[in-house]
Design a protein around this motif. Sequence first.
Motif, PDB file in Angstrom:
ATOM      1  N   VAL A 156       0.837  -1.190   0.000  1.00 15.84           N
ATOM      2  CA  VAL A 156       0.000   0.000   0.000  1.00 15.84           C
ATOM      3  C   VAL A 156       0.870   1.236   0.000  1.00 15.84           C
ATOM      4  O   VAL A 156       2.053   1.191   0.326  1.00 15.84           O
ATOM      5  CB  VAL A 156      -0.938   0.015   1.237  1.00 15.84           C
ATOM      6  N   PRO A 157       0.323   2.387  -0.371  1.00 12.09           N
ATOM      7  CA  PRO A 157       1.125   3.615  -0.420  1.00 12.09           C
ATOM      8  C   PRO A 157       1.686   3.969   0.947  1.00 12.09           C
ATOM      9  O   PRO A 157       1.040   3.807   1.974  1.00 12.09           O
ATOM     10  CB  PRO A 157       0.110   4.662  -0.910  1.00 12.09           C
ATOM     11  N   THR A 158       2.908   4.522   0.938  1.00  7.02           N
ATOM     12  CA  THR A 158       3.569   4.863   2.195  1.00  7.02           C
ATOM     13  C   THR A 158       2.917   6.056   2.861  1.00  7.02           C
ATOM     14  O   THR A 158       3.139   6.309   4.033  1.00  7.02           O
ATOM     15  CB  THR A 158       5.050   5.167   1.940  1.00  7.02           C
ATOM     16  N   THR A 159       2.089   6.786   2.106  1.00  9.23           N
ATOM     17  CA  THR A 159       1.446   7.963   2.673  1.00  9.23           C
ATOM     18  C   THR A 159       0.143   7.620   3.378  1.00  9.23           C
ATOM     19  O   THR A 159      -0.521   8.494   3.928  1.00  9.23           O
ATOM     20  CB  THR A 159       1.166   8.992   1.572  1.00  9.23           C
ATOM     21  N   ALA A 160      -0.273   6.326   3.352  1.00  8.87           N
ATOM     22  CA  ALA A 160      -1.527   5.936   3.981  1.00  8.87           C
ATOM     23  C   ALA A 160      -1.441   6.092   5.494  1.00  8.87           C
ATOM     24  O   ALA A 160      -0.373   6.008   6.093  1.00  8.87           O
ATOM     25  CB  ALA A 160      -1.869   4.496   3.625  1.00  8.87           C
ATOM     26  N   GLN A 161      -2.597   6.316   6.140  1.00 10.82           N
ATOM     27  CA  GLN A 161      -2.649   6.524   7.579  1.00 10.82           C
ATOM     28  C   GLN A 161      -2.421   5.200   8.311  1.00 10.82           C
ATOM     29  O   GLN A 161      -2.915   4.156   7.911  1.00 10.82           O
ATOM     30  CB  GLN A 161      -4.009   7.106   7.950  1.00 10.82           C
ATOM     31  N   ALA A 162      -1.668   5.257   9.418  1.00  9.89           N
ATOM     32  CA  ALA A 162      -1.391   4.063  10.209  1.00  9.89           C
ATOM     33  C   ALA A 162      -2.660   3.583  10.887  1.00  9.89           C
ATOM     34  O   ALA A 162      -3.489   4.380  11.317  1.00  9.89           O
ATOM     35  CB  ALA A 162      -0.310   4.347  11.233  1.00  9.89           C
ATOM     36  N   THR A 163      -2.807   2.260  10.970  1.00  5.15           N
ATOM     37  CA  THR A 163      -3.981   1.635  11.578  1.00  5.15           C
ATOM     38  C   THR A 163      -3.528   0.621  12.613  1.00  5.15           C
ATOM     39  O   THR A 163      -2.558  -0.116  12.404  1.00  5.15           O
ATOM     40  CB  THR A 163      -4.821   0.919  10.501  1.00  5.15           C
ATOM     41  N   GLU A 164      -4.245   0.566  13.725  1.00 10.09           N
ATOM     42  CA  GLU A 164      -3.898  -0.368  14.794  1.00 10.09           C
ATOM     43  C   GLU A 164      -4.270  -1.794  14.421  1.00 10.09           C
ATOM     44  O   GLU A 164      -5.376  -2.067  13.964  1.00 10.09           O
ATOM     45  CB  GLU A 164      -4.615   0.020  16.091  1.00 10.09           C
ATOM     46  N   VAL A 180       0.086  -0.244  11.628  1.00  6.56           N
ATOM     47  CA  VAL A 180       0.511  -0.607  10.269  1.00  6.56           C
ATOM     48  C   VAL A 180      -0.019   0.431   9.299  1.00  6.56           C
ATOM     49  O   VAL A 180      -1.218   0.724   9.279  1.00  6.56           O
ATOM     50  CB  VAL A 180      -0.017  -2.005   9.880  1.00  6.56           C
ATOM     51  N   ASP A 181       0.873   0.986   8.497  1.00 11.23           N
ATOM     52  CA  ASP A 181       0.467   2.005   7.526  1.00 11.23           C
ATOM     53  C   ASP A 181      -0.406   1.412   6.430  1.00 11.23           C
ATOM     54  O   ASP A 181      -0.010   0.473   5.736  1.00 11.23           O
ATOM     55  CB  ASP A 181       1.697   2.651   6.875  1.00 11.23           C
ATOM     56  N   GLY A 182      -1.621   1.944   6.249  1.00 11.57           N
ATOM     57  CA  GLY A 182      -2.457   1.633   5.093  1.00 11.57           C
ATOM     58  C   GLY A 182      -3.057   0.242   5.026  1.00 11.57           C
ATOM     59  O   GLY A 182      -3.528  -0.171   3.979  1.00 11.57           O
ATOM     60  N   ILE A 183      -3.079  -0.506   6.133  1.00 12.77           N
ATOM     61  CA  ILE A 183      -3.597  -1.869   6.062  1.00 12.77           C
ATOM     62  C   ILE A 183      -5.080  -1.892   5.689  1.00 12.77           C
ATOM     63  O   ILE A 183      -5.562  -2.828   5.067  1.00 12.77           O
ATOM     64  CB  ILE A 183      -3.363  -2.609   7.398  1.00 12.77           C
ATOM     65  N   GLU A 184      -5.828  -0.832   6.030  1.00  8.16           N
ATOM     66  CA  GLU A 184      -7.243  -0.776   5.685  1.00  8.16           C
ATOM     67  C   GLU A 184      -7.473  -0.694   4.186  1.00  8.16           C
ATOM     68  O   GLU A 184      -8.562  -0.979   3.695  1.00  8.16           O
ATOM     69  CB  GLU A 184      -7.909   0.425   6.357  1.00  8.16           C
ATOM     70  N   ASN A 185      -6.438  -0.299   3.433  1.00  7.86           N
ATOM     71  CA  ASN A 185      -6.581  -0.123   1.981  1.00  7.86           C
ATOM     72  C   ASN A 185      -6.227  -1.379   1.185  1.00  7.86           C
ATOM     73  O   ASN A 185      -6.305  -1.367  -0.039  1.00  7.86           O
ATOM     74  CB  ASN A 185      -5.707   1.041   1.502  1.00  7.86           C
ATOM     75  N   ILE A 186      -5.807  -2.429   1.864  1.00  4.98           N
ATOM     76  CA  ILE A 186      -5.469  -3.659   1.142  1.00  4.98           C
ATOM     77  C   ILE A 186      -6.740  -4.231   0.521  1.00  4.98           C
ATOM     78  O   ILE A 186      -7.742  -4.425   1.214  1.00  4.98           O
ATOM     79  CB  ILE A 186      -4.837  -4.700   2.076  1.00  4.98           C
ATOM     80  N   PRO A 187      -6.771  -4.506  -0.809  1.00  2.00           N
ATOM     81  CA  PRO A 187      -7.988  -5.012  -1.450  1.00  2.00           C
ATOM     82  C   PRO A 187      -8.484  -6.293  -0.784  1.00  2.00           C
ATOM     83  O   PRO A 187      -7.731  -7.229  -0.560  1.00  2.00           O
ATOM     84  CB  PRO A 187      -7.539  -5.279  -2.899  1.00  2.00           C
TER      85      PRO A 187
END
Length: 210
Positions: free
Chosen positions: A29-37, A49-56
């Motif tokens: 995922v992009p490095t600019t994505a917001q970190a998620t617990e 973890v950065d951007g884990i919510e954006n993983i398809p």
Amino acid sequence: MAKHRKQSTGTTRRMATTAAVAATASVAVPTTAQATEVVIPNTGFSINVDGIENIPGIKNVPNIGAYVPSLAGQVAPQSIAEYASNIVAPPAPPAPSKGELVLAAARSAMGAPYVWGAAGPSAFDCSGLTSWAYAQAGISIPRTSYAQAAQGQRVSMADIQPGDIVVYYGGASHVGIYAGNGMIIDALNAGAPVGQRSVNYMPIHSIVRY
């Protein structure tokens, strides 16, 4: 870099595994994505973890809310069976054509002896082979080579397809089944079993298709 909140001595192995999975996910995922617990249930251990919510497809993982609290309550299958049911199966391969079925039957007869008047399944003459192979594909054609040549739909050599009947000699006295790549399968004579040879082995009378 992951931020550790709490760690117990009994969770070292789980921590390492989760960290590895999370690190792999963050690469996708992009490095600019917001970190998620991301948490390990019942351990008190969590990392960001950065951007884990954006993983398809991550929202469709069963019980994802137990590991990613921010996704809790979102619509997702509740079991592995439900999750698997949403996976789209690849399309089924196309059914073989009639010509392919005819050719497959002819190939299965290769090596059988030539016997005049025989129409299979263990021995053949030339038109006995063609009529038998077509019958295996659910197609009824005339028994003799002359009748097969007279009643089929004529096609040119430029349009020939596997499974077509190649008729030979001026009196249509011999037939074989086109096998592709310039070859036929036929029952030639008493000196040769059912086999494969060049389509131009004998003078061609016509090519017919049923």
